[in-house]
Scaffold this motif. Sequence first.
Motif, PDB file in Angstrom:
ATOM      1  N   SER A  78       0.832  -1.211   0.000  1.00  0.00           N
ATOM      2  CA  SER A  78       0.000   0.000   0.000  1.00  0.00           C
ATOM      3  C   SER A  78       0.865   1.258   0.000  1.00  0.00           C
ATOM      4  O   SER A  78       0.397   2.343  -0.321  1.00  0.00           O
ATOM      5  CB  SER A  78      -0.963  -0.004   1.190  1.00  0.00           C
ATOM      6  OG  SER A  78      -0.245   0.272   2.368  1.00  0.00           O
ATOM      7  N   GLN A  79       2.152   1.111   0.380  1.00  0.00           N
ATOM      8  CA  GLN A  79       3.081   2.246   0.338  1.00  0.00           C
ATOM      9  C   GLN A  79       3.798   2.322  -1.012  1.00  0.00           C
ATOM     10  O   GLN A  79       4.709   3.118  -1.190  1.00  0.00           O
ATOM     11  CB  GLN A  79       4.146   2.117   1.425  1.00  0.00           C
ATOM     12  CG  GLN A  79       3.605   1.919   2.822  1.00  0.00           C
ATOM     13  CD  GLN A  79       3.278   3.230   3.494  1.00  0.00           C
ATOM     14  OE1 GLN A  79       4.087   4.137   3.517  1.00  0.00           O
ATOM     15  NE2 GLN A  79       2.079   3.334   4.028  1.00  0.00           N
TER      16      GLN A  79
ATOM     17  N   TYR B 101       5.581  -0.232  -2.500  1.00  0.00           N
ATOM     18  CA  TYR B 101       6.726  -1.117  -2.704  1.00  0.00           C
ATOM     19  C   TYR B 101       6.312  -2.366  -3.466  1.00  0.00           C
ATOM     20  O   TYR B 101       5.171  -2.809  -3.385  1.00  0.00           O
ATOM     21  CB  TYR B 101       7.318  -1.549  -1.361  1.00  0.00           C
ATOM     22  CG  TYR B 101       7.853  -0.419  -0.529  1.00  0.00           C
ATOM     23  CD1 TYR B 101       8.980   0.293  -0.928  1.00  0.00           C
ATOM     24  CD2 TYR B 101       7.233  -0.059   0.664  1.00  0.00           C
ATOM     25  CE1 TYR B 101       9.471   1.339  -0.165  1.00  0.00           C
ATOM     26  CE2 TYR B 101       7.722   0.993   1.434  1.00  0.00           C
ATOM     27  CZ  TYR B 101       8.833   1.686   1.015  1.00  0.00           C
ATOM     28  OH  TYR B 101       9.317   2.708   1.772  1.00  0.00           O
TER      29      TYR B 101
ATOM     30  N   LEU C  88       7.719   0.834   9.089  1.00  0.00           N
ATOM     31  CA  LEU C  88       7.647   1.490   7.776  1.00  0.00           C
ATOM     32  C   LEU C  88       8.584   2.696   7.719  1.00  0.00           C
ATOM     33  O   LEU C  88       9.247   2.933   6.711  1.00  0.00           O
ATOM     34  CB  LEU C  88       6.206   1.912   7.461  1.00  0.00           C
ATOM     35  CG  LEU C  88       5.217   0.756   7.250  1.00  0.00           C
ATOM     36  CD1 LEU C  88       3.804   1.292   7.064  1.00  0.00           C
ATOM     37  CD2 LEU C  88       5.607  -0.115   6.057  1.00  0.00           C
TER      38      LEU C  88
ATOM     39  N   ARG D 225      11.649   3.187   5.112  1.00  0.00           N
ATOM     40  CA  ARG D 225      11.800   4.401   4.287  1.00  0.00           C
ATOM     41  C   ARG D 225      13.176   5.013   4.477  1.00  0.00           C
ATOM     42  O   ARG D 225      13.839   5.389   3.513  1.00  0.00           O
ATOM     43  CB  ARG D 225      10.750   5.443   4.681  1.00  0.00           C
ATOM     44  CG  ARG D 225       9.491   5.406   3.855  1.00  0.00           C
ATOM     45  CD  ARG D 225       8.691   6.690   3.998  1.00  0.00           C
ATOM     46  NE  ARG D 225       8.411   7.046   5.393  1.00  0.00           N
ATOM     47  CZ  ARG D 225       7.411   6.521   6.107  1.00  0.00           C
ATOM     48  NH1 ARG D 225       6.604   5.631   5.549  1.00  0.00           N
ATOM     49  NH2 ARG D 225       7.212   6.876   7.354  1.00  0.00           N
TER      50      ARG D 225
END
Length: 227
Positions: free
Chosen positions: A24-25, A27, A111, A115
């Motif tokens: 959802s980010q 990736y 997360l 990042r």
Amino acid sequence: MASEVLLVEDDETIGRSLAQALESQGYLVTLAVDGASARVAFARSVPDLVVLDLGLPDVDGVDLCRELRVAAGALPILVLTARHEEADIVVSLDAGAVDYVTKPFRLAELLARIRAHLRRPEPTGADRTSVGDLQIDHDARRVWAGDQELALRPREFDLLALLASEAGRVVTRERIMDEVWDEHWYGSTKTLDVHISSIRRKLVESGAPGCPAITALPRVGYRLDAP
Ligand code: CA
């Protein structure tokens, strides 16, 4: 381009929810449920980052960490571990992991770490390192927090420069003692903690809002975190 994350986790619930969160980010995630499938996935495509659970059914997570590190030198490997496996944390950092997160972990924190590791500090010119509002000129041995120059003692400078060069990554106490003090240091490593508190105080006193923070990982080492 989307970053590829290889997630090695045998716990189905954790693996699936983490894979979903990462997807959802934005990736590209490959989920491997054991060491064997991690090797297969790795051979197919070298990822940009690995999240590696140390407790795997078929291989020793630390051995796998070392193996991946040898295969891809600059690859960030973030280790997941249960809280009681403290010895494993130290060993896996020595085996080339850049960071670790203990279970149970907060998803947001994991997360954020991922990042940070995917966004390595950009080179800021020959001999300068900057982390947030902190600027280090290695040649001149000068440090600024925002506009204000910090008055650091020689060892404080070396220590902060080392932490800044590895910003976002844990630097073990052993490594610090080796590189900032020297390998013939027989005294207590308490001096390290004293130097850290002094640096912290100077960072805070500078009043610069975007200063990085020094995070202590008890018995393991220290990490400089960007604001
Ligand atoms: Ca496990």
